[in-house]
Design a protein around this motif. Structure first.
Motif, mmCIF file in Angstrom:
data_model
loop_
_atom_site.group_PDB
_atom_site.id
_atom_site.type_symbol
_atom_site.label_atom_id
_atom_site.label_comp_id
_atom_site.label_asym_id
_atom_site.label_seq_id
_atom_site.Cartn_x
_atom_site.Cartn_y
_atom_site.Cartn_z
ATOM 1 N N ALA A 1 0.832 -1.207 0.000
ATOM 2 C CA ALA A 1 0.000 0.000 0.000
ATOM 3 C C ALA A 1 0.866 1.256 0.000
ATOM 4 O O ALA A 1 0.562 2.239 -0.691
ATOM 5 N N LEU B 1 -5.632 5.658 -0.764
ATOM 6 C CA LEU B 1 -4.496 4.864 -0.274
ATOM 7 C C LEU B 1 -3.948 5.415 1.032
ATOM 8 O O LEU B 1 -3.529 4.641 1.902
ATOM 9 N N LEU C 1 -0.065 -4.927 -4.854
ATOM 10 C CA LEU C 1 -1.061 -4.738 -3.801
ATOM 11 C C LEU C 1 -2.189 -5.762 -3.927
ATOM 12 O O LEU C 1 -2.682 -6.256 -2.914
#
Length: 142
Positions: free
Chosen positions: A8, A51, A99
Motif C-alpha cells: 500500500a 491509499l 497490492l
C-alpha cells in the motif's frame, strides 16, 4: 510491517508520482488530450487519498509526496506527453499488481479496480494494451 502495508505504501508513492507527472502531461498534452489528462489527474488524486486512508487503516503512517519528481525523458510536445502518461500508468499498474497480491478483502478489490483503470488509461494513451498489465511492464524492466 505487513506485506499489505508495504504494498500500500508503494502504491501510495506511485500515486504521488503520477499526480506530479500528470501536471507535466497536462501542460504538454495539447487541447485534444487535455481532458484526458485532467480526468487522469483527478483519478490519481482520488486514489492517492484513498491509499493514504488505507495505509492508516493498516496501522501505518502514509508516505508524504516528494517535493519534486524526475520525469524519465523530456516532454516537449503532445506526443511525448502521451508517452509519459503511458509510462506513469504502467508504473502505477505494476505497484497495484503487488497490492492485489498482498491485500485481502476490500483493499484487494480496490487495488484490482485501480490496476484495471491504469491499464485502460495506458492503452488509451499508448494506442495499444498489454496482455497482463502490471506484470508485463515489470518483466521488461527486470
Amino acid at each position: 510491517m505487513s506485506d499489505a502495508l508495504v504494498a500500500a505504501q508503494a502504491a501510495l508513492a506511485a500515486e504521488h508520482a503520477a499526480v506530479y507527472g500528470y501536471g507535466v502531461v497536462g501542460g504538454r498534452a495539447g487541447e485534444a488530450r487535455r481532458p484526458d489528462a485532467l480526468a487522469a489527474y483527478a483519478a490519481h488524486r482520488a486514489r492517492r487519498d484513498a491509499l493514504a486512508r488505507a495505509v492508516r487503516d493498516l496501522g501505518g503512517r502514509p508516505a508524504a509526496a516528494q517535493p519534486a519528481y524526475t520525469v524519465p525523458f523530456a516532454v516537449p510536445d503532445p506526443a511525448a506527453a502521451a508517452r509519459l502518461a503511458a509510462v506513469l500508468e504502467d508504473r502505477v499498474a505494476a505497484v497495484y499488481s503487488d497490492l492485489v497480491r498482498a491485500a485481502r478483502g476490500p483493499l484487494r478489490q480496490d487495488a484490482a479496480a485501480a490496476l484495471r483503470e491504469a491499464a485502460v488509461r495506458a492503452a488509451r494513451w499508448r494506442g495499444t494494451g498489454v496482455a497482463f498489465p502490471g506484470l508485463a511492464e515489470r518483466a521488461a524492466t527486470q
